[in-house]
Design a protein around this motif. Sequence first.
Motif: not given
Length: 758
Positions: A336-362
């Motif tokens: 799904d091209k509208r999505l990205n990768v959240g630091p905690k994915g679907f596994t917890g609330e911290k970092y809220g599933g948002a997009t970070y520089w983590d995606t491009e760097a890692y």
Amino acid sequence: MIMKRIFEIDPWKVVTHTFNPEDKRLQESMTAIGNDYMGMRGNFEEGYSGDSLQGTYLAGVWFPDKTVVGWWKNGYPKYFGKTPNAPSFIGIGITVNGEKIDLAKVKFDDFELALDMHQGLLTRSFIYEGKDVKVKFEFERFLHIIQKEAALIKVKATVLEGHAKIYFDSTLDGTVVNEDSNYGTRFWIPLGEDKEAKTIQVKTKSNPYDVPQFTVLLKESLRHNGEAVNGEVTTEDAKLSEKFSVDLNENESYELEKDVIVVTSRDVEDKDQKAVANNLMTKLQEKSFEDNLADHTEAWKKRWETSDVEIAGNDAAQQGIRFNICQLFMTYYGEDKRLNVGPKGFTGEKYGGATYWDTEAYIVPMYLAVTKPSVTRALLQYRHDQLPGAYHNAKEQGLPGALFPMVTFNGIECHNEWEITFEEIHRNADIPHAIAMYTDYTGDDSYVKNEGMDVLVGTARFWAARVHWSKWRNKYVIHGVTGPNEYENNVNNNWFTNTMARWLLKYTLQRLPLATKKAQERVHVTEEEKAKWQDIVDKIYLPEDKERGIFLQQDDFLDKDIRPVSEIEDQRPINQHWSWDKILRSPFIKQADVLQGIYFLNDEYTMEQKEKNFDFYEPLTVHESSLSPCIHSILAAELGKQKKAVELYERTARLDLDNYNNDTVDGLHITSMSGSWLAIVQGFAGMRYDHNQLKFNPFVPDDWDHYSFKINYRDRLIEVYVDHEETKITLLKGEDLEVLVKGKKVVLKEGKTECLKD
Ligand code: BGC
């Protein structure tokens, strides 16, 4: 330091036979499942009254939670974006002879909980021991990776002793509240329930920030041996419950299947959701639970065929890499091209599933090799689509150009801490750096020539304004930043930030003449701008200590009381033992900073530079960001420090399995999971791909027998196998390719294996 290992070592499973209420949250994080459309923590179907975090999350569904700060500062984001804890649909309450099954209260034995990574299946079983009765319960649960809206659960009750009257209560519950809700508010409002259709519909609360409200509809349907089961359905606001009972004698068993369909307004308009869910349910129920599971397993098998990393001789290392690949794919597979990768994915609330520089760097460096190029391109496009938000962020700081956010769902910065929001701006070069990685790896320069140019020029304009000229130094400098090492704030001339800003300007200048005419017209860079950018490239200050032969993390770094982490072993993790002030003044580094730069721009530095910087900074690093050990492992491998490389691989691969940072209760460290893949492929196998040349420089860790992995590279599928005697490279698919192995040219031909003896 291994903090806690609560699951057994197994190459394909995350399995435990013990249940310890103190570790319930940790266990829930570790047994999370997802299908890159939705996901959930490993909660128990029958409910649990002890400490637990009930967590269900839907990809791309979010809520802007009003910022909480003590003292408002101009430029602060107005909200923090969160993935709301979604309506829970796994509920199957169970009562046996009047006693509610609740593992916090009842007597039970023979507990097993297992995540089968081969097929993304969660299973659990236990024997309940009541008065004059023993019942074995077995659960299976998966989120369908072909029919993404579907969740399937099966529970089997077998009476081992006595007679059991079992009540089942299957529920849909939209009254969920986020634990991290800033003002304790419920993010969901009920829209209606339908007893007949067995649905509930909820919508996110309205907000004053123009963020769209999301609607979610859940539908359930129960089956027994493939036949519909219809219990007594009752509803209340945002809740539905369906109850029925069965009578079972000794040795009799009963299997209940719960099928759930989840649709959201991302794909289906509110008014059509019920009809669409009905159709999807009909489609799902054309097949039995077993046949649906077989389809799901087959699809997982295909994913593993091109992405599995096999490690022989060390099951702990094997389990680590497979767990990480499995959890990454459960979070994001690029469909799904509208999505990205959240630091905690679907596994917890911290970092809220948002997009970070983590995606491009890692994520990008791994996904380039394990998925189709279109997946990475979609991740690049995601940022391009968010450029308006990036322009908004720069404006909020009173600067021109585009500033990509540290945390976002829509391009607008929503991190609520000044030292991150205003200062951790290195992201604004790291994110565009993925354009270079994509172009170098795939050889496809159509993105950088077109949409990519909008990103490069937008960010270049920001950097050109963010630097300032120091008359005293006769150099451009960058003041008031936080580098990747968040254990120092408001520093001047963070080497990494200055280096990446320089890289961005240089790369933009290089690529600009090659851009399409249309792109050039769109970005309209003047001669004056180009001259200024070149001047910054030539004269930006990059702090270094020539005597030590190291780059300085920031201007004042050497003033610190420099001593190795080994002196404070008993006080780690320092973020859980020390005051923030003590951390900021200390020499201890949260995650790769100078070394992150050396990793990103690897071919620009000599081995001597790499070694001196590694030897200086690694002993000061506490790796309290999960993103840290992998970068160190890769550099250690390059420098021939194999023992260190392996130690840091283990830390990255088993970060959650062994709870290294004592924070896995909050959720898994999804974006750092690619780090274990990178540590093997870029570290142990020494893969590099600069200057249109694929290279390997492999070794195998002493206590492993061999390892192997596959990569996609420019329409080819290549398998690399490394043991203590030789390296074998097979071109499984595609045209001939010349690669360098330990500096030696090898021509790969389809279907042939090249063996290189050590
Ligand atoms: C790290 C950041 C990272 C964030 C999300 C923080 O602990 O310091 O670099 O972006 O976690 O993973």
